[in-house]
Design a protein around this motif. Sequence first.
Motif, mmCIF file in Angstrom:
data_model
loop_
_atom_site.group_PDB
_atom_site.id
_atom_site.type_symbol
_atom_site.label_atom_id
_atom_site.label_comp_id
_atom_site.label_asym_id
_atom_site.label_seq_id
_atom_site.Cartn_x
_atom_site.Cartn_y
_atom_site.Cartn_z
ATOM 1 N N ASP A 195 0.913 -1.153 -0.080
ATOM 2 C CA ASP A 195 -0.205 -0.038 -0.071
ATOM 3 C C ASP A 195 0.846 1.224 0.056
ATOM 4 O O ASP A 195 1.902 1.232 0.641
ATOM 5 C CB ASP A 195 -0.836 0.137 1.522
ATOM 6 C CG ASP A 195 -1.918 1.023 1.190
ATOM 7 O OD1 ASP A 195 -2.240 1.433 0.219
ATOM 8 O OD2 ASP A 195 -2.234 1.530 2.303
ATOM 9 N N GLN A 476 -0.124 -10.629 12.444
ATOM 10 C CA GLN A 476 -0.889 -9.456 11.910
ATOM 11 C C GLN A 476 -2.082 -9.045 12.895
ATOM 12 O O GLN A 476 -2.580 -9.926 13.370
ATOM 13 C CB GLN A 476 -1.200 -9.697 10.368
ATOM 14 C CG GLN A 476 -2.597 -10.801 10.606
ATOM 15 C CD GLN A 476 -3.030 -11.073 9.092
ATOM 16 O OE1 GLN A 476 -2.136 -11.034 8.218
ATOM 17 N NE2 GLN A 476 -4.102 -11.767 8.950
ATOM 18 N N ASN A 545 1.280 -4.711 7.064
ATOM 19 C CA ASN A 545 0.976 -3.528 6.917
ATOM 20 C C ASN A 545 1.839 -2.430 7.647
ATOM 21 O O ASN A 545 1.277 -1.517 8.262
ATOM 22 C CB ASN A 545 -0.437 -3.149 7.374
ATOM 23 C CG ASN A 545 -1.537 -3.737 6.212
ATOM 24 O OD1 ASN A 545 -1.197 -3.982 4.787
ATOM 25 N ND2 ASN A 545 -2.719 -3.947 6.626
#
Length: 646
Positions: A195, A476, A545
């Motif tokens: 991202d 995560q 992330n």
Amino acid sequence: MFAVAFALLTGLTLVLSSPSRSIHEQRTNLPHGWSRIRRPDLSGTLPLRIALKQSNIDKLHDRLLDVSHPESENYGKHWTLEEVKTYFQPSEDSVEVAMQWLEESGVERARIEISKGRNWVQVKDLSVAEAERILSTEYHIYEHIHGGTRLACSAYSVPSHVQPHIELITPTLHFDGPPPSKRGHLSARSFKAVDIAPLDSATDDLSNCDVRTTPPCYRALYNIPAEPTILAASKNSFAIVEYTPQAYIGSDLDLFFANFSPSLVGRRPEFISIDGGVVQTEEMDFEVNIESNFDIGYAMTLVGPGQPVRLYQLEDIPEGSAQLLGPFNDLLDALDGSYCTEDGGDDPSVDGVYPDPAPGGYQGPKDCGNKQKSNVFSVSYANNEGDLTPFYQIRQCNEYGKLGLMGITFLFASGDSGVAGNNELCLFPNGTQSVDAPLFNRSFRFSQLLYYFRLTCTTAMFPANCPFVTGVGATQVNPGSTVFDPESAASLTGGGFSNIFALPDYQKSAIEEFYKFHKPPYGADQYNNSQKARGIPDFSVNGVNCTVVAEGLTIAVAGTSAAPPVIGAMITLINDARLAAGKSPVGFINPAIYSDAFRDAFNDITSGNNPGCGTNGFEGVQGWDPVSGLGTPAFEKMRDLWLGLP
Ligand SMILES: *[C@@H]1O[C@H](CO)[C@@H](O)[C@H](O)[C@H]1NC(C)=O
Ligand SMILES: *[C@@H]1O[C@H](CO)[C@@H](O)[C@H](O)[C@H]1NC(C)=O
Ligand SMILES: *[C@@H]1O[C@H](CO)[C@@H](O)[C@H](O)[C@H]1NC(C)=O
Ligand SMILES: *[C@@H]1O[C@H](CO)[C@@H](O)[C@H](O)[C@H]1NC(C)=O
């Protein structure tokens, strides 16, 4: 001469012309990407090096447990470099046997050298023909699909009476280090960038940790203090290891610091160059900057401004961009003079050679035992277990064990493609790697990535598979969950069982429990299910992330590369507390973290899996599992437990 004496002594006249020999190393398959192309010029020369068997090396496991098991009366009583050197130095007998063997093979004594550390016997310029005769082998030139060649063989033998005295011989069948690659082949996955987004201003906001892991997310997840009190900085040290051309960018660090630790803006790590390592700025892109930016940014932020962080940068620019090295030997050489040859490096066909003859190469001598050690080393790079020979890995693994005896913690990433290799490489039963192969029993394998730029994360692997280091994986925050909910194992996490390293004592009960209650539904044809193999990872932290700044942009990346620097910061804070209390650094941590006393120091991860090779991989279950290890750390409990140890 000796062959005759040997034959007469034993009365085996038949053996006269071929005394009994043992195959010392062999490989049936080449690492992915390599192929044999032709015979070399037999009059060409090679530098033959014989690594002698170290004394007492079979006692290393027990000696290491003696100083690092929490129930041992010698806990924390680390050895000095001199003690380690003396205890493990090869015997004079081994030196003599190796020299005699070479002499009897027709190499005059004047050509034979013994390294200063008396650990390597070498002949600098042996013809290929002579080497073939001495080792009963045939050399070939091997070429990599992306260019670059190596001189190697597929097996070699030594007289049986010599075998107990040697660890390995080079150059033979070691393909460590990626081949020289063309820079055009750079692929865009190191840490996988998932991202790209601007950084929002609410940086201590914990509500977005599922889509954007930040330092405040790590602190909240594992109870790490926001402004750690540092009491013993001058006695403490924390090292991040990077390999050129990987390099940090100062302005990216400052953008990151401005958001998460403003007092660090303008600060940089203490720079320690190994073999001409530089923070290069000739080449800048995500692929060469993300790893260093992440490692240094998080390490410095999480320990805070009171504790300097060191950067060990390895390799000069030609070596780094040629990608022609066995990166791990070079770090070990720099830290321990009794490991390197002290006169020019390990295997010159694999490791960096210094002074570097390449244009623009580093002109200093190879670093050998002259670099300072640190209490904690964070290394987010790895190689594939299946591509390196067992003896080659065992020799390096033992060296980590010896440094562990001296009180040093080594943290390595466990890999990024689940039970498969990077780029989803799997194995055929014959050991060949392919995307179509069904097996993951050598799930410790080479990252395709590493062919391009020996990066990061990577798959499972060496050295995480070494029982004398700590292999760390990724978890995560589940989509839609917060830092106050349980995490899952991240599907990318390299995890499984080694085909080379046996189950160490400290891990026995954890693995027994795993098989007793959660036996995986796979057979011996799919992985090493002997229940006698070293399992990885040891434990994990969030690696999905994760926020990093590169080229001025904030990116979210994923990889087990996140774990060594984040866990390294926690161990460094624990070392600070222990040093301030007059105690030793924690050193090799595995025997402690697997002990019953440390059970509460982990948040068990009981969901998630690491698919690959057409399977669902392993499952996160109660207790240790080959996806998340022991789970994630509960920092304060862990620190207090370690403070309670002598
Ligand atoms: C990571 O972030 C993306 C959004 O960028 C989100 O879709 C995803 O659910 C997040 N978590 C995981 C585990 O992928
Ligand atoms: C290994 O097995 C695969 C699949 O059967 C085959 O394609 C490959 O050629 C084999 N490799 C070697 C070196 O035998
Ligand atoms: C996989 O495991 C089986 C059974 O243990 C073994 O025979 C085979 O050699 C292994 N394959 C590889 C590539 O390690
Ligand atoms: C599995 O691990 C054990 C213990 O290290 C080892 O002896 C065995 O050879 C391994 N099996 C395979 C197929 O490599």
